[in-house]
Design a protein around this motif. Structure first.
Motif, PDB file in Angstrom:
ATOM      1  N   LEU A  41      46.746  36.172  43.497  1.00 14.63           N
ATOM      2  CA  LEU A  41      45.932  37.272  42.974  1.00 14.63           C
ATOM      3  C   LEU A  41      44.677  37.436  43.823  1.00 14.63           C
ATOM      4  CD1 LEU A  41      45.164  39.444  40.919  1.00 14.63           C
ATOM      5  CD2 LEU A  41      44.395  37.632  39.370  1.00 14.63           C
ATOM      6  N   ASP A  42      44.055  36.329  44.176  1.00 12.93           N
ATOM      7  CA  ASP A  42      42.843  36.380  44.998  1.00 12.93           C
ATOM      8  C   ASP A  42      43.118  37.049  46.342  1.00 12.93           C
ATOM      9  OD1 ASP A  42      40.262  35.811  44.389  1.00 12.93           O
ATOM     10  OD2 ASP A  42      40.397  33.666  44.770  1.00 12.93           O
ATOM     11  N   ALA A  43      44.242  36.685  46.957  1.00  9.60           N
ATOM     12  CA  ALA A  43      44.584  37.276  48.254  1.00  9.60           C
ATOM     13  C   ALA A  43      44.921  38.761  48.103  1.00  9.60           C
ATOM     14  CB  ALA A  43      45.758  36.525  48.877  1.00  9.60           C
ATOM     15  N   VAL A  44      45.615  39.102  47.024  1.00 12.62           N
ATOM     16  CA  VAL A  44      45.987  40.506  46.807  1.00 12.62           C
ATOM     17  C   VAL A  44      44.740  41.371  46.608  1.00 12.62           C
ATOM     18  CG1 VAL A  44      47.111  42.105  45.211  1.00 12.62           C
ATOM     19  CG2 VAL A  44      48.305  40.028  45.933  1.00 12.62           C
ATOM     20  N   LEU A  45      43.769  40.861  45.867  1.00 15.15           N
ATOM     21  CA  LEU A  45      42.551  41.655  45.618  1.00 15.15           C
ATOM     22  C   LEU A  45      41.921  42.112  46.934  1.00 15.15           C
ATOM     23  CD1 LEU A  45      41.009  39.668  42.624  1.00 15.15           C
ATOM     24  CD2 LEU A  45      41.702  42.072  42.579  1.00 15.15           C
ATOM     25  N   LEU A  66      49.191  23.965  35.157  1.00 14.35           N
ATOM     26  CA  LEU A  66      47.953  23.346  35.621  1.00 14.35           C
ATOM     27  C   LEU A  66      47.065  22.974  34.436  1.00 14.35           C
ATOM     28  CD1 LEU A  66      47.059  25.817  38.509  1.00 14.35           C
ATOM     29  CD2 LEU A  66      48.360  23.691  38.653  1.00 14.35           C
ATOM     30  N   GLU A  67      46.356  21.874  34.597  1.00 17.53           N
ATOM     31  CA  GLU A  67      45.424  21.472  33.540  1.00 17.53           C
ATOM     32  C   GLU A  67      44.289  22.498  33.458  1.00 17.53           C
ATOM     33  OE1 GLU A  67      43.437  17.356  31.968  1.00 17.53           O
ATOM     34  OE2 GLU A  67      44.733  17.413  33.711  1.00 17.53           O
ATOM     35  N   LYS A  68      43.746  22.842  34.634  1.00 16.27           N
ATOM     36  CA  LYS A  68      42.743  23.905  34.688  1.00 16.27           C
ATOM     37  C   LYS A  68      43.245  24.967  35.666  1.00 16.27           C
ATOM     38  CE  LYS A  68      37.969  25.081  35.431  1.00 16.27           C
ATOM     39  NZ  LYS A  68      36.579  24.692  35.649  1.00 16.27           N
ATOM     40  N   PRO A  69      43.352  26.207  35.204  1.00 11.21           N
ATOM     41  CA  PRO A  69      43.852  27.242  36.112  1.00 11.21           C
ATOM     42  C   PRO A  69      42.944  27.381  37.334  1.00 11.21           C
ATOM     43  CG  PRO A  69      43.645  28.067  33.862  1.00 11.21           C
ATOM     44  CD  PRO A  69      42.988  26.734  33.885  1.00 11.21           C
ATOM     45  N   GLU A  70      43.527  27.802  38.431  1.00  6.85           N
ATOM     46  CA  GLU A  70      42.750  28.057  39.644  1.00  6.85           C
ATOM     47  C   GLU A  70      41.731  29.169  39.389  1.00  6.85           C
ATOM     48  OE1 GLU A  70      46.115  27.242  43.086  1.00  6.85           O
ATOM     49  OE2 GLU A  70      46.061  29.181  42.096  1.00  6.85           O
ATOM     50  N   GLY A  71      40.616  29.088  40.080  1.00  6.59           N
ATOM     51  CA  GLY A  71      39.623  30.151  39.967  1.00  6.59           C
ATOM     52  C   GLY A  71      39.986  31.327  40.855  1.00  6.59           C
ATOM     53  N   ILE A 112      34.946  40.818  42.248  1.00 11.18           N
ATOM     54  CA  ILE A 112      33.985  41.888  42.528  1.00 11.18           C
ATOM     55  C   ILE A 112      34.700  43.099  43.124  1.00 11.18           C
ATOM     56  CG2 ILE A 112      33.397  40.925  44.819  1.00 11.18           C
ATOM     57  CD1 ILE A 112      31.112  42.962  42.478  1.00 11.18           C
ATOM     58  N   LEU A 113      35.844  42.847  43.748  1.00  8.73           N
ATOM     59  CA  LEU A 113      36.594  43.961  44.340  1.00  8.73           C
ATOM     60  C   LEU A 113      37.172  44.893  43.282  1.00  8.73           C
ATOM     61  CD1 LEU A 113      38.200  41.952  47.251  1.00  8.73           C
ATOM     62  CD2 LEU A 113      36.288  43.556  47.369  1.00  8.73           C
ATOM     63  N   VAL A 114      37.278  44.410  42.046  1.00  5.76           N
ATOM     64  CA  VAL A 114      37.682  45.299  40.947  1.00  5.76           C
ATOM     65  C   VAL A 114      36.657  46.423  40.800  1.00  5.76           C
ATOM     66  CG1 VAL A 114      38.001  45.441  38.441  1.00  5.76           C
ATOM     67  CG2 VAL A 114      39.001  43.536  39.722  1.00  5.76           C
ATOM     68  N   VAL A 115      35.391  46.068  40.970  1.00  5.30           N
ATOM     69  CA  VAL A 115      34.331  47.081  40.914  1.00  5.30           C
ATOM     70  C   VAL A 115      34.386  47.953  42.167  1.00  5.30           C
ATOM     71  CG1 VAL A 115      31.852  47.493  40.722  1.00  5.30           C
ATOM     72  CG2 VAL A 115      32.848  45.427  39.687  1.00  5.30           C
ATOM     73  N   VAL A 116      34.312  47.296  43.311  1.00 10.78           N
ATOM     74  CA  VAL A 116      34.168  48.018  44.584  1.00 10.78           C
ATOM     75  C   VAL A 116      35.320  49.001  44.792  1.00 10.78           C
ATOM     76  CG1 VAL A 116      34.106  47.713  47.092  1.00 10.78           C
ATOM     77  CG2 VAL A 116      32.868  46.113  45.609  1.00 10.78           C
ATOM     78  N   LYS A 117      36.536  48.544  44.457  1.00 11.00           N
ATOM     79  CA  LYS A 117      37.715  49.387  44.717  1.00 11.00           C
ATOM     80  C   LYS A 117      38.199  50.158  43.487  1.00 11.00           C
ATOM     81  CE  LYS A 117      39.313  46.261  48.348  1.00 11.00           C
ATOM     82  NZ  LYS A 117      40.408  45.382  48.815  1.00 11.00           N
ATOM     83  N   ARG A 118      37.443  50.092  42.416  1.00  5.76           N
ATOM     84  CA  ARG A 118      37.822  50.809  41.180  1.00  5.76           C
ATOM     85  C   ARG A 118      39.254  50.448  40.776  1.00  5.76           C
ATOM     86  NH1 ARG A 118      35.918  52.865  45.724  1.00  5.76           N
ATOM     87  NH2 ARG A 118      36.524  55.076  45.581  1.00  5.76           N
ATOM     88  N   ILE A 119      39.519  49.147  40.728  1.00 10.52           N
ATOM     89  CA  ILE A 119      40.859  48.668  40.377  1.00 10.52           C
ATOM     90  C   ILE A 119      41.001  48.617  38.852  1.00 10.52           C
ATOM     91  CG2 ILE A 119      42.330  46.590  40.396  1.00 10.52           C
ATOM     92  CD1 ILE A 119      41.069  46.033  43.224  1.00 10.52           C
ATOM     93  N   ARG A 120      42.197  48.905  38.394  1.00  9.31           N
ATOM     94  CA  ARG A 120      42.519  48.686  36.981  1.00  9.31           C
ATOM     95  C   ARG A 120      43.511  47.540  36.888  1.00  9.31           C
ATOM     96  NH1 ARG A 120      46.748  50.858  34.119  1.00  9.31           N
ATOM     97  NH2 ARG A 120      46.988  52.575  35.592  1.00  9.31           N
ATOM     98  N   MET A 121      43.138  46.513  36.135  1.00  6.52           N
ATOM     99  CA  MET A 121      44.058  45.381  35.908  1.00  6.52           C
ATOM    100  C   MET A 121      44.339  45.359  34.415  1.00  6.52           C
ATOM    101  SD  MET A 121      43.898  41.430  37.094  1.00  6.52           S
ATOM    102  CE  MET A 121      42.262  41.000  36.649  1.00  6.52           C
TER     103      MET A 121
END
Lengths: 351, 351
Positions: free
Chosen positions: A244-248, A268-273, A278-287
């Motif tokens: 997801l991070d790379a796709v953003l 995973l015990e703790k999900p990856e961060g 911030i690219l959701v804002v910059v690129k006006r992404i809808r998730m």
């Protein structure tokens, strides 16, 4: 075998969860095949239950969370150790007090991982009307997985012709169908998978424009850059985390992300961060997340759309079928390491 | 002063960025007040430019990213060291070749941090028609900030009466207005801020139902749990990072997150990871970014809605005004540590 009351009782092998699992991948030893059980085939008085013979069981990622004890109830209940686990499947009605279902009907919906199930919560059961296609399809392509692909792609992604579409975990039951829907829509489609065999499957069988094996890519961002020089309009998200991070980073303005699942995170015990939000804002992404229970009104339309496409060969489908309940735990845990090729099913009984 | 060609030339103090900043908060020493410059007040031949006298400048979080050199262009260009920085502001037309603007008109839009600006890219300029409200409001409440609150809340959050609404960075220009819109809509509204003074402001001035000082909360999740025992329907996201992670845990099914900004992340070398995105799936959350440039068609409707509410006292507004360009760098960097109370402006000249 008949009891004194005249009730027929039959043997009933079942797959049970031995104990709740904490973090980590489920193992075969977390499950047990109980062979000594029996089940009566009589419906309790005054109930609208059905008794079914299970034919096909579906192995789905969401089942992982049910193997862990949660402090608060989620959208599906945790399994109960010692009882047969449940999931989506295809079954045949053996006995029914339900007004809509009669003996001999085929149904799909939530059932038990056992030979026979007494189903009292019948809300999820849907009667199978078209049996010109293989019944097993209703445990995948025409059931939860296929309908998930349909709702996620058309209702959440709102695709347009020419969109650049990326699908993670793309050879699974959902991914393979999303890719084919996207091709039918006139999109450019790329999938990520976990083996070269699956890369070949996407390109040769499902007509994806491109595909890559994420296990062989040292840098996901570089792989996406190679496959999408102009960026991604639609991401069908099945894995989460680093992907997801790379796709953003590669999303285009007004990109849409259908959050269907995040299978890379479930063990995973703790999900990856995820760092690039911030690219959701910059690129006006809808998730946007979705659950198909809330879209069941569209199920008949889905069938009307897809069954002709299956029959004329426009939609292809690959299943990976394990045979017998004794092989069911192995089939289920295999989906978390990507061992399956195509939709993972367990065939419980002959039709 | 007039040149030989007859052009009037005036002194023009300006705020320039000395050098690009890497990670970290901007410092006063990253800027310089140039006092020796002059500007001619004649419009270049054949251009539709305007020359304006700047009255009020707006300090906005998005300006941070422009202080860093980017490999690829973003939605706003990087600043050019040695030139006056730019931002939204209110100005008066001194000279114009633009068909829509004449001398004496008040405008708001993108201008320079200097006494006078020659503006050749006039697309962002909007003529101020209603001057019954303070002109400074167009550098905030009636400009970028207010319109951002309006679009983000009504168009992206799609609020319903009775929704539980949470706003981070809630005493800022955007946050204070979102909260008031939400109260007018009949929502339950809570804001997070960085000081007790701002907590009091939200509760006493802006009529928020509750507010907390995040710097005093050892556990953000506990704070949100206390304020939202039934969860959050709408999150107006201004800060990102840990706050977003904590909010995801408290979101209700079908929650909506308007991703307006992530100010807590702008000065970090690597943004914090957000770990709870699986809840986007589980809770069917929609998270969506937006930029108001794409919604300018709604600006007249926004003014029609809000100006009567300002005049009748239904909408309140708090400004924090620094006086003079010499105090501008300090005002700008103050917003990243939350030193301002209310909308941070710089008054450049008397009206």
């Amino acid at each position: 075998m008949a009891t004194e009351s005249g009730e027929t009782v039959v043997g009933n092998k079942k797959v049970v969860l031995k104990n709740y699992i904490a973090a980590g991948a489920p193992k075969e030893s977390d499950f047990e095949l109980e062979t000594a059980g029996t089940v009566g085939l009589k419906i309790p008085e005054g109930s609208t239950a059905v008794i079914v013979k299970n034919l096909y069981l579906s192995c789905d990622p969401f089942m992982r969370s049910r193997m862990t004890k949660h402090a608060r109830p989620g959208y599906v209940p945790d399994y109960v150790p010692g009882e047969a686990i449940t999931g989506y499947g295809v079954c045949e009605v053996v006995n029914s007090n339900h007004p809509d279902f009669k003996k001999g009907d085929y149904l799909w919906g939530m059932t038990g991982w056992e030979e026979y199930s007494l189903i009292t919560s019948t809300d999820s059961l849907i009667k199978i009307k078209d049996t010109d296609v293989p019944l097993s399809y209703y445990a995948g392509l025409l059931g939860l997985a296929g309908f998930t692909a349909y709702i996620g792609f058309y209702e959440i992604c709102k695709p347009k012709k020419g969109d650049y579409v990326f699908i993670s975990s793309a050879s699974g039951a959902v991914g393979q169908l999303v890719g084919q829907f996207a091709k039918l829509k006139g999109c450019y489609v790329v999938g990520s998978v976990g083996s070269d065999e699956k890369v070949a499957l996407l390109k040769e069988k499902f007509d994806f424009d491109d595909a890559f094996n994420y296990k062989k890519e040292s840098n996901l961002h570089a792989a996406l850059k190679r496959c999408f020089p102009k960026g991604i309009d639609v991401y069908f998200e099945n894995v989460g985390g680093k992907m997801l991070d790379a796709v953003l980073l590669k999303m285009r303005d007004h990109g849409r992300i259908a959050a269907c699942g995040m299978i890379s995170q479930y063990n995973l015990e703790k999900p990856e961060g995820v760092h690039n939000l911030i690219l959701v804002v910059v690129k006006r992404i809808r998730m946007e997340g979705f659950l198909i229970h809330e879209h069941y009104d569209l199920y008949p339309k889905f069938l009307e759309t897809i069954i002709p496409l299956i029959k004329d060969g426009s939609i292809k489908y690959v299943e990976d079928v394990a045979h017998g309940l004794e092989n069911a735990p192995s089939a289920l845990i295999g989906i978390f390491s990507g061992r399956n090729v195509g939709k993972q099913l367990v065939q419980v009984s002959r039709e």
